[in-house]
Scaffold this active site. Structure first.
Site, PDB file in Angstrom:
ATOM      1  N   GLY A 451       5.987  -0.632   4.149  1.00 61.00           N
ATOM      2  CA  GLY A 451       7.374  -0.641   4.580  1.00 61.00           C
ATOM      3  C   GLY A 451       8.229  -1.629   3.819  1.00 61.00           C
ATOM      4  N   MET A 452       7.611  -2.640   3.220  1.00 62.96           N
ATOM      5  CA  MET A 452       8.364  -3.644   2.482  1.00 62.96           C
ATOM      6  C   MET A 452       8.599  -3.233   1.040  1.00 62.96           C
ATOM      7  SD  MET A 452       9.224  -6.059   4.427  1.00 62.96           S
ATOM      8  CE  MET A 452       9.745  -7.098   3.102  1.00 62.96           C
ATOM      9  N   GLY A 453       7.691  -2.439   0.470  1.00 64.91           N
ATOM     10  CA  GLY A 453       7.837  -2.054  -0.919  1.00 64.91           C
ATOM     11  C   GLY A 453       6.517  -1.559  -1.463  1.00 64.91           C
ATOM     12  N   VAL A 455       3.106  -2.224  -4.255  1.00 67.19           N
ATOM     13  CA  VAL A 455       2.301  -3.201  -4.982  1.00 67.19           C
ATOM     14  C   VAL A 455       1.748  -2.529  -6.223  1.00 67.19           C
ATOM     15  CG1 VAL A 455       0.348  -4.790  -4.869  1.00 67.19           C
ATOM     16  CG2 VAL A 455       1.673  -4.308  -2.812  1.00 67.19           C
ATOM     17  N   LYS A 470       4.533  -7.259  -6.370  1.00 67.52           N
ATOM     18  CA  LYS A 470       4.947  -6.672  -5.093  1.00 67.52           C
ATOM     19  C   LYS A 470       6.470  -6.641  -5.083  1.00 67.52           C
ATOM     20  CE  LYS A 470       2.728  -7.377  -1.388  1.00 67.52           C
ATOM     21  NZ  LYS A 470       2.056  -7.941  -0.195  1.00 67.52           N
ATOM     22  N   ASP A 565       0.244 -14.829  10.601  1.00 70.95           N
ATOM     23  CA  ASP A 565      -0.180 -13.423  10.642  1.00 70.95           C
ATOM     24  C   ASP A 565      -1.625 -13.300  10.144  1.00 70.95           C
ATOM     25  OD1 ASP A 565       0.162 -10.770  11.269  1.00 70.95           O
ATOM     26  OD2 ASP A 565       1.041 -10.243   9.330  1.00 70.95           O
TER      27      ASP A 565
END
Length: 702
Positions: A451-453, A455, A470, A565
């Site tokens: 969801g962030m991008g 790699v 990333k 996390d």
């Protein structure tokens, strides 16, 4: 979901890796073994101690003896004066018999030398026992002498002893005659009890008998020296009397060979001593008392001597006993030191052999050392190290047994796994495979999407090394302008972490409006892949993973970074058994763009600490709670909670790990439950404490 196809590995048995058939030459033996060094050092120490004690006691005894001798010899002067006074009194009494004899008075009035000499000889033999008698007329002229005829008349009025006697008073003094010393007493001869008709002087030689009498008084050898030099000649000492007859020549030689001694004593009249003299191979301390004649001329010296060896004789006997006892003690100590050296180095030798076995890969070697001293500590540490090596070997073998091609393009290498909706995150600014990105990165393949991008695997031209790139979606960052600043701060902190168990973050950059992060490229599998197997991880494998997670988090906490996390998806396992913790700082952005402000919840629900769920400020102990959940899953095979997990993390105690895995080590279960306490104060207060607890499980297993 994972880009790899999951498959259940066949059950395996974790055994230590043993090198078969490899025969390395033994290590080159040292020039001197440790046993010899310890034995030699102990023996030398004992030898120095015993020898030093004897040497010190000998030196001390010599010092005491010299002091005692010196003190006694310095009393010789007073003893000599007292001795002379007593002898003079005795001689005066003997002479009084002579001068009061009527025959002697008659002779003194006749002044006939021959008659006087004969008469005096009779008196000398019967009454005085003097060595000589001298008759002096009233005018002070000596006209008769018993030991030899006088070749001529001699005026003796200048001799104080005679002058006093002629004046009617008894007198005494020392005369030097023919290299002999004499005690001389003189008394007036009175006719009719009142008229002086002359005087008689009696000479008593200072001979060996006198020396022996003085020796008994001063407790020292006595030597009388006479000055045998003629007028205007240098002093020439000769022995006039002595208690050391056999050593007279040696005494005289030692005196003459001592620089400046003779003139200082026989010419300057100074008292000297105590002074060391070597006499017949023995050391004497000597004290010199100048002797003056009745005319106040220096005519000789009285020398008292004490032998140092004789003074030390009682101590020598004690010292000889000490030497014998010391030799016996040395022999015993040598034997004891040899036994102790073997006892000390025996365990060390066994540790050396075990280390050599480990060097060729034999991790199953035994370390039979049980003691509570430093060697025992070393042995237990070595055993613990062996167990860790076994754990590492077990993890390597377990990873190798998985039916997954580690290092292929389909394997997760870094970052997130691709999602089903991977196309939804692709941007027109995303780099393309085979192109140059940001002017330095050759994009080689896609490693994962999320969801962030995306790699990517890329080659960094400037560093000539493989890296992971990333990319970060611009719409995610633009949704909250504060996210980028907080993200930069987290990256700055993450870059400060340098540890083998932390995936290194290289740089944060921007290219054509696209933010990206360059990271270390590592081949491996996430812990999540290992946990998706139907089999619970073997205990050695789990312990190896748990301790490496602690080591990586400790490095982060040391520089002030809280991961927030910790979960299996962020733990990368290398084919060699190494471990990397990933996504430091990224967690804030991956979960609903959460913020760190109070009241905002960030993290993964399954691994979230109670304080995270409540949205309160966090500290390092939040990561310890999350690590406890990871350990729960590793050793029990499942998560502690499955429904309403956030509420359960806040309100419900976790079920015991034994309820999920009855075969779990009870000590490990206790560690997990302590990590998952609701109150941070009830948990381990640092990952260092957690690591120590896990290490004790390893040590006890050893």
């Amino acid at each position: 979901m994972s880009a790899t196809e999951r498959a259940t590995p066949a059950p395996i048995t974790i055994v230590p890796r043993v090198a078969s058939g490899l025969k390395l030459p033994p290590p080159e033996p040292p020039r001197f073994s440790l046993s010899f060094k310890i034995f030699f050092a102990a023996a030398l120490l004992i030898l120095v101690a015993v020898g030093g004690a004897i040497a010190i006691s000998a030196a001390r005894a010599r010092s005491i003896a010299d002091s005692k001798i010196a003190e006694d010899l310095k009393k010789s002067g007073g003893a000599w004066e007292s001795f002379q006074r007593n002898r003079y009194d005795e001689l005066h009494r003997a002479l009084a018999v002579v001068v009061n004899n009527a025959g002697i008075i008659s002779v003194m009035t006749q002044l006939d030398p021959t008659t006087a000499r004969d008469t005096l000889k009779l008196e000398q033999a019967s009454s005085t026992r003097a060595n000589f008698l001298v008759a002096i007329n009233q005018e002070g002229t000596a006209f008769a002498r018993t030991d030899r005829p006088l070749p001529y008349s001699r005026d003796m009025r200048g001799v104080p002893t005679v002058a006093s006697a002629l004046q009617g008073e008894a007198a005494e003094g020392i005369w030097l005659s023919d290299q002999h010393l004499y005690h001389v007493v003189a008394a007036p001869v009175l006719e009719g009890g009142s008229r002086s008709v002359g005087a008689i002087a009696a000479g008593f030689q200072i001979n060996d008998e006198v020396a022996a009498s003085l020796k008994s008084l001063v407790n020292a050898e006595v030597v009388f020296l006479a000055d045998g030099a003629r007028l205007n000649e240098p002093a020439k000492p000769v022995v006039a009397a002595s208690t050391m007859k056999d050593a007279n020549a040696s005494v005289l030689s030692a005196i003459r060979n001592t620089p400046h001694l003779v003139p200082v004593v026989l010419r300057e009249g100074k008292t000297i001593g105590p002074l060391e003299l070597e006499v017949s191979g023995d050391t004497y301390l000597a004290y010199f008392l100048p002797i003056r004649s009745s005319t106040d001329q220096l005519v000789g010296a009285a020398v008292t001597l004490r032998s140092r060896e004789r003074e030390l004789a009682p101590f020598r006997r004690i010292q000889n006993s000490q030497v014998l006892v010391g030799l016996a003690a040395l022999v015993f100590a040598f034997v004891l030191s040899f036994v102790l050296a073997r006892r000390i180095t025996g365990p060390v030798d066994r540790l050396v052999r075990a280390a050599e076995a480990v060097r060729i890969g034999d991790l199953g070697t035994e370390v039979p050392v049980e003691s509570n001293d430093e060697i025992g500590i070393l042995a237990r540490s070595f055993k613990a190290m062996l167990e860790e090596l076994k754990e590492k070997a077990a993890l390597e073998k377990y990873v190798a047994s998985l039916p997954i091609s580690i290092g292929g393009e389909e394997t997760l290498l870094a970052g997130r796994t691709p999602t089903a909706a991977s196309g939804s995150v692709t941007s027109q600014n995303e780099p393309q495979i085979g192109t140059l990105f940001a002017g330095r990165y050759d994009i080689q393949s896609i490693l994962g999407k999320g969801g962030m991008g995306i790699v990517y695997k890329a080659h960094d031209r400037e560093l000539d090394d493989l890296v992971a790139i990333k990319t970060l979606r611009s719409e995610v960052l633009s949704a909250d302008p504060t996210l980028l600043d907080r993200f930069k701060q987290e990256i700055r902190l993450a870059r400060r972490i340098t540890h083998p168990n932390v995936l290194r973050t290289h740089d944060l950059g921007e290219w054509n409006g696209l933010r990206y992060l360059s990271m270390e490229f590592v081949k491996g599998l996430t812990l999540k892949h290992l946990l998706e197997s139907d089999e619970i991880l073997p205990t050695p494998v789990g312990l190896r993973i748990a301790k490496q997670v602690c080591a990586g988090l400790a490095a982060a906490h040391e520089v002030g970074v809280i991961h927030r996390d910790v979960k299996p998806q962020n733990i990368l396992i290398e084919p060699t058994g190494g471990l990397k913790i990933m996504d430091f700082g990224i967690a804030r952005l991956t979960e609903d763009r959460g913020m760190t402000a109070t009241g905002t919840v960030i993290g993964t629900p399954d691994y979230m600490s109670p304080e995270q769920a409540r949205g309160v400020p966090l500290d390092f102990r939040s990561d310890i709670y999350s690590t406890g959940i990871v350990l729960y899953e590793v050793f029990s095979g499942s998560l502690p909670f499955d429904l309403a997990v956030v509420l359960k993390h806040v309100n419900e105690p976790p079920p015991l790990p034994q309820s999920k895995n009855p075969r779990i080590d009870p000590k490990i279960a206790v560690i997990i439950i302590k990590c998952m306490q609701k109150e941070p104060a009830a948990r381990y207060q640092s990952v260092g404490e957690l690591y120590e607890a896990l290490a004790k499980v390893t040590a006890q297993a050893a």
